[in-house]
Design an enzyme around this catalytic site. Structure first.
Site, mmCIF file in Angstrom:
data_model
loop_
_atom_site.group_PDB
_atom_site.id
_atom_site.type_symbol
_atom_site.label_atom_id
_atom_site.label_comp_id
_atom_site.label_asym_id
_atom_site.label_seq_id
_atom_site.Cartn_x
_atom_site.Cartn_y
_atom_site.Cartn_z
ATOM 1 N N LYS A 63 7.805 9.939 3.616
ATOM 2 C CA LYS A 63 8.186 9.732 2.218
ATOM 3 C C LYS A 63 7.057 9.100 1.397
ATOM 4 C CE LYS A 63 10.488 5.233 2.673
ATOM 5 N NZ LYS A 63 9.529 4.484 1.851
ATOM 6 N N THR A 64 6.259 8.204 2.008
ATOM 7 C CA THR A 64 5.173 7.571 1.251
ATOM 8 C C THR A 64 4.141 8.610 0.832
ATOM 9 O OG1 THR A 64 5.482 5.518 2.499
ATOM 10 C CG2 THR A 64 3.421 5.765 1.292
ATOM 11 N N ASP A 252 10.958 3.987 -5.008
ATOM 12 C CA ASP A 252 11.020 4.077 -3.543
ATOM 13 C C ASP A 252 12.215 3.265 -3.036
ATOM 14 O OD1 ASP A 252 10.341 4.712 -0.960
ATOM 15 O OD2 ASP A 252 8.645 3.331 -0.847
ATOM 16 N N GLU A 253 12.680 3.578 -1.832
ATOM 17 C CA GLU A 253 13.783 2.848 -1.186
ATOM 18 C C GLU A 253 14.970 2.708 -2.145
ATOM 19 O OE1 GLU A 253 13.619 2.436 1.847
ATOM 20 O OE2 GLU A 253 11.592 1.924 2.500
ATOM 21 N N GLN A 283 20.021 4.791 5.639
ATOM 22 C CA GLN A 283 19.295 3.560 5.958
ATOM 23 C C GLN A 283 19.609 2.441 4.963
ATOM 24 O OE1 GLN A 283 15.208 3.932 7.779
ATOM 25 N NE2 GLN A 283 15.269 5.946 6.815
ATOM 26 N N ARG A 636 13.616 3.732 15.262
ATOM 27 C CA ARG A 636 12.347 2.999 15.379
ATOM 28 C C ARG A 636 11.569 3.471 16.605
ATOM 29 N NH1 ARG A 636 11.918 2.585 10.794
ATOM 30 N NH2 ARG A 636 13.805 3.839 10.842
#
Length: 754
Positions: A63-64, A252-253, A283, A636
């Site tokens: 995503k970044t 973002d987020e 998330q 993770r």
């Protein structure tokens, strides 16, 4: 009554398939360097036409990269100036990384200055606005920001002015309340009338706190956003200026936004700006601190028309790990929907270990870490241990210390360094030695008992003049009626508390002494009144300290168990965790793990009432957030995931026998391999009962079921059960008056009676 947050809808609700929007664009710009090395979904997100867009970015889906390339695309292909773009992140680190990557991406193709681009956190950008428009915002030109500690001190000063009792209305609770109201956009004057004493008191504190901040020319973090939102609503001309200036807003987020952040964005976007929201509803794990999953769920309606893109290809984990995560999260309702996938292969199965208790679980984890790092290509830092509760770290820390394996608590403190543990230990130290000045200083007014700073300073002066301890100076001052009646009464109450704790220490077991100290001192109630995860964690840590005391076995003949425990705790605290630059095993809560990745991940304590946490069953929506937290934990892991749970776990000072977590049972059995002691079974584990199958029973020479035995601490008991084999063999014994104990045979020192 809450502040009405009004946004500006672009047009009637509707979805725009991203493929329809950008297929022609992609075809005409195939040679663009910005689209190279992106997969098809990433290309769609980056090169979409300038309309509102929701990018559902799964864990590990890049995503970044998409955000950075999208900004570059708007500049390079649509002619936007960096001056016209605002990008909002949730951390300063993320903002810095975004600027650096943009500079690297664009510097070869066009002149670019990251300074002209508004990239920062919500709070950082709001601060920038308020500094520029301080007059319109009703602030002093040199207003200052209160950090959390400063804010708490401000609240305490308000308490003094209102003559409020901190023991009844903890200042931390008022701080949490004020921030929560601001996050919802609510001022004191918007709160309705209530007969609830708590709400009436908090409203009074909130009002006085706002007046104190106004006089002092200070703002807290929550105020930054609320004040900047009100700045636009009260100044239409100023709002129009910024709505016209910023043609593209990227967030973002997005799943972590709260009510005022969402309202702030809706107002700023207006009719001319296009908004790109990047996030993952699966998330969303910060509901306890104000984040609203409804924001990302409502985005398509509130910002319609919206182009929707799903980033589902994962570049981090094996297919087995992703399939497990997908299977767990699909049990949540009202998801926006996506399924992670990878082309990197199935990878290893997920290992599931059933431990006797938390000590056995810690021993197993340490052994697996050693086994993993024996490979020359693997480091300690490649291993992460994730747990739901901070209190779980104690047993794990002790296991790593015993083996000399460096570890680091990521985003937190070691068990014996935590504030509430230091406070509890200070009371225990004063039981052992009243002349312990450091312990006296720490708890003389913790929790608050009406002993002011001036009184404490006078006692320090007396101690220096007389060359004695602070405790002796306090006693002398009380005997000589140095202080006011109120101060003397508070000091006498403290002395009485220590006397009672000391008298009981001689007759009670160590665990009972610790429990009496945290209960009678008021520490436990003090932290129970703190709201949110932080207060809950402090309570659990104090309860874990009691458990540590109950399990502690004295080895020194010349010391009492209390003296020995206090000494050992000091030594453990002295064994500092690894520095950031050292190669160390990473230990952290699941909340702290978001955004990180590790080749080997352990999910420890996967039991009902621990994870999912028992409180999640009592509040609406909390169970689904717990499941999202599990999803974050699973994703993770890059190469290997190990799950463990304990059949018996000492929690809150007593043994608990919890079922295996429902989240483990939601993973397809075909993905799991049950691990046994010194062996592993390749068949899938059966979830037909609450627990996996029982471990094989080994021979216990000299002992038998039903036999009477003598234990040096618990006395005479009867053997009920044997478990395990070899060095890890355990025996369950019932001791009249002490209850059932599970003991490791090689340490139990049992003596057969007949």
């Amino acid at each position: 009554m809450a502040v009405a947050f009004t946004g500006f809808l672009l047009s009637p609700p509707g979805k725009i398939p991203c493929e329809a929007l950008c297929s022609a664009t992609i075809a005409s710009m195939q040679n663009s360097e910005l689209l190279q090395q992106l997969n098809s979904a990433q290309c769609q997100a980056v090169s979409a036409e300038p309309v509102n867009q929701l990018v559902l970015a799964g864990a590990g889906s890049g995503k970044t990269r998409v955000l950075v390339h999208r900004i570059a695309w708007l500049i390079q292909q649509h002619g936007l100036s960096p001056h016209q773009i605002m990008a909002v992140t949730f951390t300063n680190k993320a903002a810095k990384e975004m600027k650096e990557r943009l500079s690297a991406l664009l510097e070869d193709n066009m002149p670019f200055s990251s300074r002209s681009l508004w990239v920062g956190t919500f709070h950082g950008i709001a601060h920038r606005l308020l500094k520029t428009h301080w007059q319109e915002a009703g602030l002093s030109q040199n207003f200052q920001i209160l950090d959390s500690d400063d804010q708490l001190r401000f609240v305490k000063r308000v308490y003094t002015a209102l003559n409020l009792d901190d023991s009844r209305w903890p200042a931390k609770q008022a701080q949490w309340f004020i921030n929560g109201q601001k996050d919802e956009g609510i001022r004191p004057q918007h709160m309705g009338e209530s007969q609830d004493p708590f709400l009436c008191t908090m409203k009074q504190v909130y009002q006085a706190y706002e007046e104190a901040c106004e006089r002092g020319g200070v703002v807290d973090f929550a105020e930054l956003l609320l004040r900047s939102h009100e700045l636009w609503l009260k100044n239409p001309t100023l709002l129009t200026h910024y709505q016209t200036r910023f043609r593209a807003l990227l967030v973002d987020e997005f799943q972590d936004t709260n009510a005022v952040q969402y309202a702030w964005l809706r107002v700023l976007s207006g009719k001319a700006s296009v908004v790109t929201a990047v996030g993952d509803d699966d998330q969303s794990i910060y509901g306890w601190r104000g984040a609203k999953i409804e924001n990302i769920q409502q985005f398509e309606k509130d910002f319609a028309p919206v182009a929707l893109t799903r980033l589902e290809q994962n570049y981090r984990s094996s297919a087995t790990i992703l399939n497990a995560a997908n299977a767990v999260i699909q049990n949540n309702a009202q998801r926006l929907g996506k399924a992670l996938w990878t082309d990197s292969g199935d990878g290893d199965p997920i290992d599931l270990y059933t431990a006797f208790n938390e000590q056995d679980e810690a021993r197993y984890i340490v052994e697996r870490v050693k086994e993993f790092t024996d490979d020359a290509n693997c480091n300690n830092s490649d291993c992460a241990i994730l747990y739901r509760s901070n209190a779980q770290s104690r047993v794990l820390e002790e296991a790593f210390l015993r083996e000399g394996i460096p570890y680091r608590i990521y985003g937190g403190q070691r068990f014996y360094e935590r504030l509430e543990i230091k406070n509890a230990l200070a009371y225990l130290r004063l039981i052992v030695n009243r002349n312990d000045d450091a312990a006296w200083e720490r708890v003389i007014n913790t929790p608050t008992r009406g002993i002011g700073a001036k009184t404490i300073e006078n006692i320090r002066v007396f101690a220096r003049e007389q060359g004695c301890s602070l405790y002796d100076a306090m006693m002398g001052a009380v005997r000589n009626n140095v202080f006011t009646a109120r101060a003397s009464k508070a000091l006498e109450s403290f002395v009485t508390l220590l006397d009672e704790l000391s008298d009981n220490a001689e007759a009670l077991a160590l665990g009972d002494v610790a429990e009496a100290a945290i209960v009678n001192s008021g520490l436990l109630d003090f932290h129970k009144k703190e709201k949110g995860e932080k207060g809950q964690a402090r309570v659990e840590n104090l309860q874990e300290l009691v458990s540590a005391c109950r399990l502690f076995e004295s080895e020194e003949e010349n010391l009492t168990p209390l003296q020995e425990f206090v000494n050992n705790a000091a030594l453990d605290a002295g064994d500092t965790q690894a520095e950031e630059f050292e190669d160390a095993v990473q230990m952290m809560t699941l909340h702290s793990a978001k955004g990180l990745e590790f080749p080997l991940v352990f999910l420890a304590g996967m039991e009902e009432n621990l994870f999912p946490h028992k409180m999640s069953l009592e509040e609406h929506g909390r169970l689904e957030e717990e499941r999202r937290l599990c999803y974050v934990g699973i994703t993770r892991a890059m190469k290997k995931l190990v799950i463990s749970f304990a059949e018996s776990r000492r929690m809150h000072g007593s043994d608990n026998f919890n079922a295996i977590s429902r989240f483990v049972r939601e993973i397809p059995p075909s993905l799991i391999r049950e691990v046994r002691i010194k062996a592993s079974v390749t068949r899938p584990v059966s979830f037909s009962s609450n627990y996996p199958s029982q471990k094989e029973v080994d021979e216990f020479p000299g002992f038998s079921l039903g036999q009477s035995v003598l234990h040096p601490k618990y006395g005479e008991g009867t053997i009920l059960q044997f478990e395990g084999r070899g060095a890890n063999a355990q025996v369950v014994v019932n001791f009249p008056g002490e209850g059932t104990k599970r003991l490791v045979m090689q340490y139990a020192k049992l003596e057969a009676l007949y």
